[in-house]
Design a protein around this motif. Structure first.
Motif, mmCIF file in Angstrom:
data_model
loop_
_atom_site.group_PDB
_atom_site.id
_atom_site.type_symbol
_atom_site.label_atom_id
_atom_site.label_comp_id
_atom_site.label_asym_id
_atom_site.label_seq_id
_atom_site.Cartn_x
_atom_site.Cartn_y
_atom_site.Cartn_z
ATOM 1 N N THR A 1 -58.659 25.283 17.877
ATOM 2 C CA THR A 1 -59.316 24.212 16.916
ATOM 3 C C THR A 1 -59.512 23.164 17.408
ATOM 4 O O THR A 1 -58.003 22.711 17.096
ATOM 5 C CB THR A 1 -59.705 24.762 15.781
ATOM 6 N N THR A 2 -60.174 21.558 17.101
ATOM 7 C CA THR A 2 -59.955 20.146 17.711
ATOM 8 C C THR A 2 -59.913 19.692 15.759
ATOM 9 O O THR A 2 -60.990 19.933 15.340
ATOM 10 C CB THR A 2 -60.817 19.873 18.493
ATOM 11 N N LEU A 3 -58.785 18.879 15.499
ATOM 12 C CA LEU A 3 -58.865 18.279 14.168
ATOM 13 C C LEU A 3 -59.355 16.828 14.523
ATOM 14 O O LEU A 3 -58.131 16.402 15.032
ATOM 15 C CB LEU A 3 -57.957 18.495 13.508
ATOM 16 N N ASN A 4 -60.835 16.230 14.215
ATOM 17 C CA ASN A 4 -60.557 14.963 14.060
ATOM 18 C C ASN A 4 -60.700 13.815 12.821
ATOM 19 O O ASN A 4 -61.489 15.136 11.979
ATOM 20 C CB ASN A 4 -61.793 13.911 14.864
ATOM 21 N N VAL A 5 -59.704 13.488 12.396
ATOM 22 C CA VAL A 5 -59.814 13.134 10.756
ATOM 23 C C VAL A 5 -59.094 11.581 10.804
ATOM 24 O O VAL A 5 -58.952 10.719 12.064
ATOM 25 C CB VAL A 5 -58.350 13.238 10.227
ATOM 26 N N HIS B 1 -66.913 35.630 11.522
ATOM 27 C CA HIS B 1 -67.688 36.055 12.133
ATOM 28 C C HIS B 1 -68.569 35.777 13.455
ATOM 29 O O HIS B 1 -69.533 36.026 14.082
ATOM 30 C CB HIS B 1 -69.083 36.097 11.039
ATOM 31 N N ALA B 2 -68.006 34.659 13.602
ATOM 32 C CA ALA B 2 -68.891 33.831 14.711
ATOM 33 C C ALA B 2 -68.268 34.138 16.433
ATOM 34 O O ALA B 2 -69.250 33.520 17.091
ATOM 35 C CB ALA B 2 -68.457 31.978 14.679
ATOM 36 N N GLN B 3 -67.234 34.464 16.495
ATOM 37 C CA GLN B 3 -67.089 35.290 17.338
ATOM 38 C C GLN B 3 -67.000 33.618 18.606
ATOM 39 O O GLN B 3 -67.422 34.370 19.160
ATOM 40 C CB GLN B 3 -68.284 36.292 18.277
ATOM 41 N N ALA B 4 -66.012 32.523 18.251
ATOM 42 C CA ALA B 4 -66.482 31.768 19.127
ATOM 43 C C ALA B 4 -65.045 31.318 20.029
ATOM 44 O O ALA B 4 -63.725 32.269 19.806
ATOM 45 C CB ALA B 4 -66.822 30.272 18.082
ATOM 46 N N SER B 5 -65.184 30.416 20.532
ATOM 47 C CA SER B 5 -64.404 30.561 21.478
ATOM 48 C C SER B 5 -63.330 28.741 21.132
ATOM 49 O O SER B 5 -62.796 28.817 21.734
ATOM 50 C CB SER B 5 -64.988 30.164 22.665
ATOM 51 N N GLN B 6 -63.637 28.135 20.310
ATOM 52 C CA GLN B 6 -63.253 26.888 19.804
ATOM 53 C C GLN B 6 -64.396 26.528 19.043
ATOM 54 O O GLN B 6 -65.329 26.792 18.774
ATOM 55 C CB GLN B 6 -63.404 25.795 20.761
ATOM 56 N N ALA B 7 -63.461 25.681 17.825
ATOM 57 C CA ALA B 7 -64.392 24.711 16.667
ATOM 58 C C ALA B 7 -63.872 22.885 16.489
ATOM 59 O O ALA B 7 -62.917 23.338 17.244
ATOM 60 C CB ALA B 7 -64.087 25.851 15.388
ATOM 61 N N VAL B 8 -64.781 22.749 15.400
ATOM 62 C CA VAL B 8 -64.030 20.976 16.003
ATOM 63 C C VAL B 8 -63.957 21.072 14.669
ATOM 64 O O VAL B 8 -65.307 21.250 14.049
ATOM 65 C CB VAL B 8 -65.004 20.441 16.636
ATOM 66 N N VAL B 9 -63.811 20.552 14.456
ATOM 67 C CA VAL B 9 -63.379 19.896 12.975
ATOM 68 C C VAL B 9 -62.872 17.897 12.464
ATOM 69 O O VAL B 9 -62.872 17.495 13.540
ATOM 70 C CB VAL B 9 -62.950 19.984 12.230
ATOM 71 N N THR B 10 -64.615 17.445 12.107
ATOM 72 C CA THR B 10 -64.775 15.771 12.382
ATOM 73 C C THR B 10 -64.633 15.824 10.729
ATOM 74 O O THR B 10 -65.243 16.608 9.916
ATOM 75 C CB THR B 10 -65.728 15.115 12.886
ATOM 76 N N VAL B 11 -63.715 14.550 10.511
ATOM 77 C CA VAL B 11 -63.592 14.308 8.920
ATOM 78 C C VAL B 11 -63.710 12.930 8.859
ATOM 79 O O VAL B 11 -62.511 12.085 9.971
ATOM 80 C CB VAL B 11 -63.042 14.403 8.379
ATOM 81 N N ARG B 12 -64.298 12.181 8.729
ATOM 82 C CA ARG B 12 -64.299 10.270 8.632
ATOM 83 C C ARG B 12 -65.489 9.608 7.702
ATOM 84 O O ARG B 12 -65.645 10.687 6.963
ATOM 85 C CB ARG B 12 -65.659 9.942 10.321
ATOM 86 N N LEU B 13 -64.346 8.743 7.067
ATOM 87 C CA LEU B 13 -64.535 7.671 6.530
ATOM 88 C C LEU B 13 -65.706 6.955 6.153
ATOM 89 O O LEU B 13 -65.164 6.105 7.059
ATOM 90 C CB LEU B 13 -63.268 7.562 4.960
ATOM 91 N N ASP B 14 -67.181 6.584 5.930
ATOM 92 C CA ASP B 14 -67.464 4.811 5.944
ATOM 93 C C ASP B 14 -67.040 4.584 4.687
ATOM 94 O O ASP B 14 -67.739 4.902 3.901
ATOM 95 C CB ASP B 14 -68.997 5.439 6.949
ATOM 96 N N ASP B 15 -66.052 3.516 5.060
ATOM 97 C CA ASP B 15 -65.754 2.701 3.705
ATOM 98 C C ASP B 15 -66.780 1.185 3.757
ATOM 99 O O ASP B 15 -66.559 1.311 2.707
ATOM 100 C CB ASP B 15 -64.384 1.983 4.522
ATOM 101 N N SER B 16 -67.527 0.886 4.631
ATOM 102 C CA SER B 16 -68.496 0.394 3.543
ATOM 103 C C SER B 16 -69.951 0.917 3.228
ATOM 104 O O SER B 16 -69.935 0.269 2.404
ATOM 105 C CB SER B 16 -69.523 -0.299 4.717
ATOM 106 N N ALA B 17 -70.295 2.198 3.375
ATOM 107 C CA ALA B 17 -70.840 2.718 2.259
ATOM 108 C C ALA B 17 -70.082 3.591 1.485
ATOM 109 O O ALA B 17 -70.859 4.547 0.715
ATOM 110 C CB ALA B 17 -71.909 3.147 3.729
ATOM 111 N N GLU B 18 -68.749 3.857 1.469
ATOM 112 C CA GLU B 18 -68.304 4.674 0.562
ATOM 113 C C GLU B 18 -69.024 5.569 0.269
ATOM 114 O O GLU B 18 -69.263 6.930 -0.467
ATOM 115 C CB GLU B 18 -68.724 4.224 -0.800
ATOM 116 N N VAL B 19 -68.975 6.287 1.799
ATOM 117 C CA VAL B 19 -69.403 7.936 2.172
ATOM 118 C C VAL B 19 -68.572 9.047 2.955
ATOM 119 O O VAL B 19 -68.160 7.855 3.872
ATOM 120 C CB VAL B 19 -71.015 7.591 2.605
ATOM 121 N N LEU B 20 -68.119 10.727 2.556
ATOM 122 C CA LEU B 20 -67.027 11.029 3.392
ATOM 123 C C LEU B 20 -68.393 11.741 4.924
ATOM 124 O O LEU B 20 -68.472 12.867 3.599
ATOM 125 C CB LEU B 20 -65.901 11.662 2.933
ATOM 126 N N TYR B 21 -68.334 11.804 5.677
ATOM 127 C CA TYR B 21 -69.066 12.724 6.231
ATOM 128 C C TYR B 21 -67.222 13.939 6.921
ATOM 129 O O TYR B 21 -66.551 13.275 7.062
ATOM 130 C CB TYR B 21 -69.418 11.771 7.901
#
Length: 437
Positions: free
Chosen positions: A329-333, A361-381
């Motif tokens: 699992t890759t974590l991008n913060v 459940h997924a039977q996945a070979s990889q996962a990617v987590v992305t958490v990004r703050l858009d400060d201009s719009a004050e929104v967290l993705y």
């Protein structure tokens, strides 16, 4: 492709911009050029949306013709609204808040058709239509009058002088050359004044029709608060059921076993000390296991690491557990600052639940987590991707767990939650959370 969405768009009342704090260009070269350009384009463009509207109404007996004209008309006015807002910002410097837009809660083709109906039946849509035609008509008239005056200013004296000098056309002279030159000067000044000052009314037209009406904004806010409240209630009920289930199925049997083991040890203490010691050791192991399960229950309520060290550290711990389960699992913060506690909690549970589903459940070979703050719009993705099998679906309405529980959590925070999961994969879980300080 299966999509799960919350029924409303990210809902915060549109920001009210104090225009006294920003310069507004009412007159000048740019506003005048915009008015002239708009008038020139409007001479052709004026008839296109209007013609589509007329064709659509006249084609009502023909369902296909009416539907095609209506769809094109709706998309055209949507585009016009966007262009008008960009023009208003670029030409006059107005920062007018965009009116709220109600979004369909359906999926697939039904969502697209329902969204068209929501748009065409909204006040915002017809205000955009009215604004566009009022401003375009005004620009055409103002520019046409100004250019007519300029033509008179240059042609009037020449024509008057030619008629005055012609013996054959002496009877046609109704304007003496001196008076013609005076009127030409007045016409030229009037034309320049129109071209310079007429755009000021364009500013007022934008201010009248582009902003959201107070009633619509208030209704939107009430609807948003009601939806968020319902999401909070559903999320709280789901959390209570989860805690009850975890305590009943895990901790409670462990504590009952612990009590029984201690009771047996008490009966053996005097007659069979070695057996009593063995039972006490078992009770000790049961107590440690109960503590571990209690920690897991508490971690599901409010992880200590989240409040102590923040979202980045808490997500790192979740990702580590997923990797221990055999899924890289890759974590991008990107979080330049701490977020409000509610936002961090919702983001944490979205990632934790999504990764639990991936591991289970997924039977996945990889996962990617992305958490990004858009400060201009004050929104967290927040997004969680895995390359395993898809088919993730929201549970039935009476099952407030899993994806539905996450959707309720996000809705309570006034955000949006979507799941893209075609049957063959991949699966992408996305949450968008407002996080104004």
């Amino acid at each position: 492709m299966v999509a799960v969405t919350t029924p409303t768009e990210p809902i915060a009342a549109p920001p009210v911009v104090d225009e006294t704090e920003r310069p507004v260009r009412r007159i000048g070269l740019v506003p005048s050029a915009s008015m002239i350009t708009g008038a020139a384009i409007g001479l052709v463009w004026f008839w296109i949306p209007l013609g589509l509207l007329v064709i659509g109404v006249s084609s009502i007996p023909s369902i296909i013709g009416f539907a095609l004209a209506a769809v094109v008309f709706v998309y055209l006015i949507r585009g016009v609204d966007r262009v008008e807002r960009l023009r208003s910002e670029a030409v006059f410097g107005l920062g007018i808040a965009e009116p709220p837009r109600k979004l369909s809660h359906y999926t697939g083709f039904q969502r697209w058709a329902h969204q068209l109906w929501l748009d065409v039946s909204s006040v915002r849509f017809w205000k955009s239509f009215g604004h566009h035609y009022l401003r375009m008509t005004y620009d055409i008239l103002a520019t046409a009058i100004a250019f007519a005056l300029i033509v008179f200013a240059f042609a009037g004296p020449a024509i008057a002088t030619a008629i005055d000098n012609s013996d054959d056309a002496a009877d046609l002279s109704f304007l003496s050359p001196p008076l013609a030159w005076l009127l030409a000067l007045v016409a030229l000044v009037a034309a320049v004044a129109i071209l310079v000052f007429a755009p000021a009314l364009d500013v007022q037209i934008d201010r009248w029709l582009l902003p959201p009406s107070p009633t619509a904004a208030l209704q939107h806010e009430v609807s948003a608060l009601s939806d968020a409240r319902q999401g909070a209630v559903s999320s709280a009920q789901a959390e209570r059921h989860r805690i009850e289930r975890d305590l009943h199925d895990g901790v409670q049997p462990r504590l009952v076993s612990l009590a029984m083991t201690i009771g047996l040890a008490q009966t053996k203490l005097d007659t069979d000390p070695p057996q009593a010691r063995k039972l006490i050791a078992e009770a000790h192991d049961d107590a440690k296991s109960a503590l571990v399960e209690l920690r897991n229950v508490v971690r599901g309520i409010a992880p200590t690491i989240l409040s102590d060290r923040g979202l980045d550290a808490a997500l790192s711990a979740v990702v580590q557990r997923t990797e221990n389960a055999g899924i890289p699992t890759t974590l991008n913060v990107y979080l330049p600052r701490r977020l409000p506690e509610e936002v961090e909690s919702v983001a944490y549970f979205v990632v934790a639940e999504a990764l639990t589903n991936v591991a289970t459940h997924a039977q996945a070979s990889q996962a990617v987590v992305t958490v990004r703050l858009d400060d201009s719009a004050e929104v967290l993705y927040v997004s969680v991707f895995d390359d395993g099998v898809g088919g993730a679906e929201a549970p039935a309405p009476d099952d407030a767990t899993g994806l539905r529980g996450l959707a309720d959590r996000v809705r309570a925070a006034r955000g949006t939650f979507t799941v893209s999961s075609p049957a063959t994969g991949p699966t992408i879980v996305t949450a968008v959370l407002p996080c104004a300080s």
